[in-house]
Scaffold this motif. Structure first.
Motif, PDB file in Angstrom:
ATOM      1  N   ILE A 125       0.835  -1.197   0.000  1.00 47.74           N
ATOM      2  CA  ILE A 125       0.000   0.000   0.000  1.00 47.74           C
ATOM      3  C   ILE A 125       0.873   1.251   0.000  1.00 47.74           C
ATOM      4  CG2 ILE A 125      -1.719   1.331   1.274  1.00 47.74           C
ATOM      5  CD1 ILE A 125      -2.807  -1.301   2.367  1.00 47.74           C
ATOM      6  N   MET A 126       1.930   1.252   0.820  1.00 51.78           N
ATOM      7  CA  MET A 126       2.780   2.430   0.937  1.00 51.78           C
ATOM      8  C   MET A 126       3.512   2.744  -0.366  1.00 51.78           C
ATOM      9  SD  MET A 126       2.286   3.818   3.872  1.00 51.78           S
ATOM     10  CE  MET A 126       0.568   3.312   3.639  1.00 51.78           C
ATOM     11  N   ALA A 127       3.737   1.728  -1.195  1.00 51.07           N
ATOM     12  CA  ALA A 127       4.376   1.977  -2.487  1.00 51.07           C
ATOM     13  C   ALA A 127       3.477   2.810  -3.390  1.00 51.07           C
ATOM     14  CB  ALA A 127       4.715   0.647  -3.160  1.00 51.07           C
ATOM     15  N   LYS A 128       2.158   2.666  -3.213  1.00 47.83           N
ATOM     16  CA  LYS A 128       1.196   3.423  -4.017  1.00 47.83           C
ATOM     17  C   LYS A 128       0.715   4.684  -3.299  1.00 47.83           C
ATOM     18  CE  LYS A 128      -0.783  -0.588  -6.431  1.00 47.83           C
ATOM     19  NZ  LYS A 128      -2.041  -1.330  -6.720  1.00 47.83           N
ATOM     20  N   PHE A 129       0.733   4.641  -1.976  1.00 45.57           N
ATOM     21  CA  PHE A 129       0.160   5.716  -1.177  1.00 45.57           C
ATOM     22  C   PHE A 129       1.123   6.057  -0.038  1.00 45.57           C
ATOM     23  CE2 PHE A 129      -2.632   7.470   2.134  1.00 45.57           C
ATOM     24  CZ  PHE A 129      -3.473   8.288   1.419  1.00 45.57           C
ATOM     25  N   PRO A 130       2.240   6.733  -0.334  1.00 39.34           N
ATOM     26  CA  PRO A 130       3.196   7.084   0.726  1.00 39.34           C
ATOM     27  C   PRO A 130       2.522   7.957   1.782  1.00 39.34           C
ATOM     28  CG  PRO A 130       4.142   7.428  -1.466  1.00 39.34           C
ATOM     29  CD  PRO A 130       2.681   7.191  -1.663  1.00 39.34           C
ATOM     30  N   TRP A 131       2.477   7.465   2.996  1.00 40.98           N
ATOM     31  CA  TRP A 131       1.703   8.114   4.043  1.00 40.98           C
ATOM     32  C   TRP A 131       2.157   9.550   4.297  1.00 40.98           C
ATOM     33  CZ3 TRP A 131      -2.785   7.983   5.933  1.00 40.98           C
ATOM     34  CH2 TRP A 131      -3.091   8.509   7.193  1.00 40.98           C
ATOM     35  N   ASN A 132       3.463   9.797   4.293  1.00 39.13           N
ATOM     36  CA  ASN A 132       3.968  11.143   4.605  1.00 39.13           C
ATOM     37  C   ASN A 132       3.743  12.142   3.475  1.00 39.13           C
ATOM     38  OD1 ASN A 132       5.828  10.245   2.792  1.00 39.13           O
ATOM     39  ND2 ASN A 132       7.618  10.470   4.116  1.00 39.13           N
ATOM     40  N   GLN A 133       3.171  11.685   2.359  1.00 41.58           N
ATOM     41  CA  GLN A 133       2.866  12.590   1.251  1.00 41.58           C
ATOM     42  C   GLN A 133       1.372  12.921   1.167  1.00 41.58           C
ATOM     43  OE1 GLN A 133       4.499  11.192  -2.487  1.00 41.58           O
ATOM     44  NE2 GLN A 133       6.442  10.584  -1.531  1.00 41.58           N
ATOM     45  N   HIS A 134       0.600  12.394   2.092  1.00 40.79           N
ATOM     46  CA  HIS A 134      -0.859  12.594   2.042  1.00 40.79           C
ATOM     47  C   HIS A 134      -1.361  13.099   3.399  1.00 40.79           C
ATOM     48  CE1 HIS A 134      -0.195   9.845  -1.389  1.00 40.79           C
ATOM     49  NE2 HIS A 134      -1.225  10.478  -1.909  1.00 40.79           N
ATOM     50  N   HIS A 135      -0.925  14.284   3.774  1.00 38.77           N
ATOM     51  CA  HIS A 135      -1.242  14.840   5.084  1.00 38.77           C
ATOM     52  C   HIS A 135      -2.734  15.131   5.256  1.00 38.77           C
ATOM     53  CE1 HIS A 135       2.968  15.270   6.250  1.00 38.77           C
ATOM     54  NE2 HIS A 135       3.200  15.691   5.015  1.00 38.77           N
ATOM     55  N   PHE A 136      -3.443  15.340   4.175  1.00 44.49           N
ATOM     56  CA  PHE A 136      -4.877  15.636   4.265  1.00 44.49           C
ATOM     57  C   PHE A 136      -5.634  14.535   4.996  1.00 44.49           C
ATOM     58  CE2 PHE A 136      -9.118  15.259   2.055  1.00 44.49           C
ATOM     59  CZ  PHE A 136      -9.708  16.358   2.669  1.00 44.49           C
ATOM     60  N   PHE A 137      -5.141  13.287   4.913  1.00 41.48           N
ATOM     61  CA  PHE A 137      -5.857  12.154   5.493  1.00 41.48           C
ATOM     62  C   PHE A 137      -5.379  11.800   6.896  1.00 41.48           C
ATOM     63  CE2 PHE A 137      -6.031  11.790   0.881  1.00 41.48           C
ATOM     64  CZ  PHE A 137      -7.405  11.675   0.689  1.00 41.48           C
ATOM     65  N   HIS A 138      -4.361  12.472   7.400  1.00 45.17           N
ATOM     66  CA  HIS A 138      -3.827  12.145   8.726  1.00 45.17           C
ATOM     67  C   HIS A 138      -4.817  12.475   9.831  1.00 45.17           C
ATOM     68  CE1 HIS A 138       0.683  12.180   7.387  1.00 45.17           C
ATOM     69  NE2 HIS A 138      -0.089  11.483   6.575  1.00 45.17           N
ATOM     70  N   SER A 139      -5.658  13.447   9.608  1.00 48.31           N
ATOM     71  CA  SER A 139      -6.657  13.870  10.592  1.00 48.31           C
ATOM     72  C   SER A 139      -7.898  14.320   9.824  1.00 48.31           C
ATOM     73  CB  SER A 139      -6.103  15.013  11.447  1.00 48.31           C
ATOM     74  OG  SER A 139      -7.109  15.556  12.287  1.00 48.31           O
ATOM     75  N   PHE A 140      -9.032  14.356  10.507  1.00 44.23           N
ATOM     76  CA  PHE A 140     -10.233  14.808   9.807  1.00 44.23           C
ATOM     77  C   PHE A 140     -10.162  16.293   9.487  1.00 44.23           C
ATOM     78  CE2 PHE A 140     -14.660  16.304   9.590  1.00 44.23           C
ATOM     79  CZ  PHE A 140     -15.048  15.569   8.480  1.00 44.23           C
ATOM     80  N   ASN A 141      -9.548  17.057  10.345  1.00 47.74           N
ATOM     81  CA  ASN A 141      -9.360  18.471  10.079  1.00 47.74           C
ATOM     82  C   ASN A 141      -7.920  18.740   9.640  1.00 47.74           C
ATOM     83  OD1 ASN A 141     -11.774  20.042  10.398  1.00 47.74           O
ATOM     84  ND2 ASN A 141     -11.794  19.381  12.534  1.00 47.74           N
ATOM     85  N   PRO A 142      -7.741  19.590   8.620  1.00 50.54           N
ATOM     86  CA  PRO A 142      -8.788  20.372   7.952  1.00 50.54           C
ATOM     87  C   PRO A 142      -9.643  19.528   7.012  1.00 50.54           C
ATOM     88  CG  PRO A 142      -6.692  20.718   6.864  1.00 50.54           C
ATOM     89  CD  PRO A 142      -6.400  19.871   8.063  1.00 50.54           C
ATOM     90  N   ILE A 143     -10.922  19.819   6.977  1.00 46.86           N
ATOM     91  CA  ILE A 143     -11.841  19.062   6.116  1.00 46.86           C
ATOM     92  C   ILE A 143     -11.718  19.520   4.661  1.00 46.86           C
ATOM     93  CG2 ILE A 143     -13.760  20.625   6.602  1.00 46.86           C
ATOM     94  CD1 ILE A 143     -15.637  18.238   6.373  1.00 46.86           C
ATOM     95  N   LEU A 144     -11.323  20.767   4.436  1.00 47.54           N
ATOM     96  CA  LEU A 144     -11.071  21.278   3.081  1.00 47.54           C
ATOM     97  C   LEU A 144      -9.559  21.297   2.854  1.00 47.54           C
ATOM     98  CD1 LEU A 144     -12.155  22.681   0.462  1.00 47.54           C
ATOM     99  CD2 LEU A 144     -11.833  24.861   1.657  1.00 47.54           C
ATOM    100  N   PRO A 145      -9.062  20.601   1.820  1.00 48.73           N
ATOM    101  CA  PRO A 145      -7.615  20.582   1.578  1.00 48.73           C
ATOM    102  C   PRO A 145      -7.061  21.993   1.452  1.00 48.73           C
ATOM    103  CG  PRO A 145      -8.737  18.988   0.162  1.00 48.73           C
ATOM    104  CD  PRO A 145      -9.802  19.808   0.817  1.00 48.73           C
ATOM    105  N   THR A 146      -5.852  22.191   1.985  1.00 42.84           N
ATOM    106  CA  THR A 146      -5.212  23.507   1.915  1.00 42.84           C
ATOM    107  C   THR A 146      -4.194  23.536   0.791  1.00 42.84           C
ATOM    108  OG1 THR A 146      -3.591  22.766   3.554  1.00 42.84           O
ATOM    109  CG2 THR A 146      -5.533  23.927   4.366  1.00 42.84           C
TER     110      THR A 146
END
Length: 214
Positions: A193-214
């Protein structure tokens, strides 16, 4: 105003295909921006074989009166008359849009919350307002991803590849990827999964807020 049609899976179809579908959507678009202004939803009555409207969705501009728009629509349709009204629009520079929404069924308010759509009008975040507490619950986000990397279910790019559910404190509760549920630790530990979705590159999903991507 522009017009287009989609099937029940939100895939675009042409006018000639509509008579073959059990359900379809009629989308009204802004000519200048191509943004969806209204979605009228139709179905073919199995008893009469007649096409009937059962409700829809309206994206309300700041210049419109919310109560007037609601009153002009909630009586339209059959089979439950299910209407969603999006209002109080906020947007970022990437074309993502955050809306407050109100859901009516048979003219009665059933639900309120917040929804966020990407620039393809796909919902990427959602939560519900608990009227008893005034707090937001049922928090979730959706990731669609690059079709050259992710295999979409049924080949439909309107179906998310990864779904995230969040606790009341906005931390991750559960993650659904294809056919499996994961805790956050299990998800990050999965090298495929990490090969396709590197966790440290997708901060929007780390927490529910912010709900609107910045």
């Amino acid at each position: 105003m522009g017009v287009k049609y989609t099937n029940e899976n939100n895939q675009e179809v042409n006018f000639q295909q509509l008579e073959m579908l059990p359900e379809f959507n009629h989308l009204t678009l802004d000519d200048a921006t191509n943004k969806v202004l209204k979605i009228d939803k139709f179905f073919k009555n199995p008893k009469t074989q007649m096409v009937e409207q059962y409700g829809g969705e309206v994206f309300i501009s700041p210049t419109d009166n919310l109560n007037d728009v609601i009153n002009n629509h909630i009586g339209i349709g059959s089979k439950g008359r299910f209407w969603i009204f999006y209002h109080h629009k906020q947007a970022n520079n990437n074309g993502d849009v955050k809306w407050d929404y109100m859901t009516y069924r048979k003219g009665i308010l059933q639900d309120q919350g917040i929804s966020v759509f990407d620039n393809r009008n796909r919902e990427i975040a959602n939560c519900h307002l608990d009227h008893a507490t005034g707090l937001y619950t049922n928090k979730r986000k959706r990731f669609f991803g690059d079709p050259s990397i992710f295999a979409y279910e049924f080949g439909n790019q309107n179906i998310p590849n990864i779904k995230f559910w969040y606790n009341d404190d906005d931390t991750i509760d559960e993650i659904f990827y294809y056919d499996d549920d994961y805790t956050l630790n299990e998800f990050i530990a999965n090298s495929e999964i990490m090969a396709k979705f590197p966790w440290n590159q997708h901060h929007f999903f780390h927490s529910f807020n912010p709900i609107l991507p910045t």
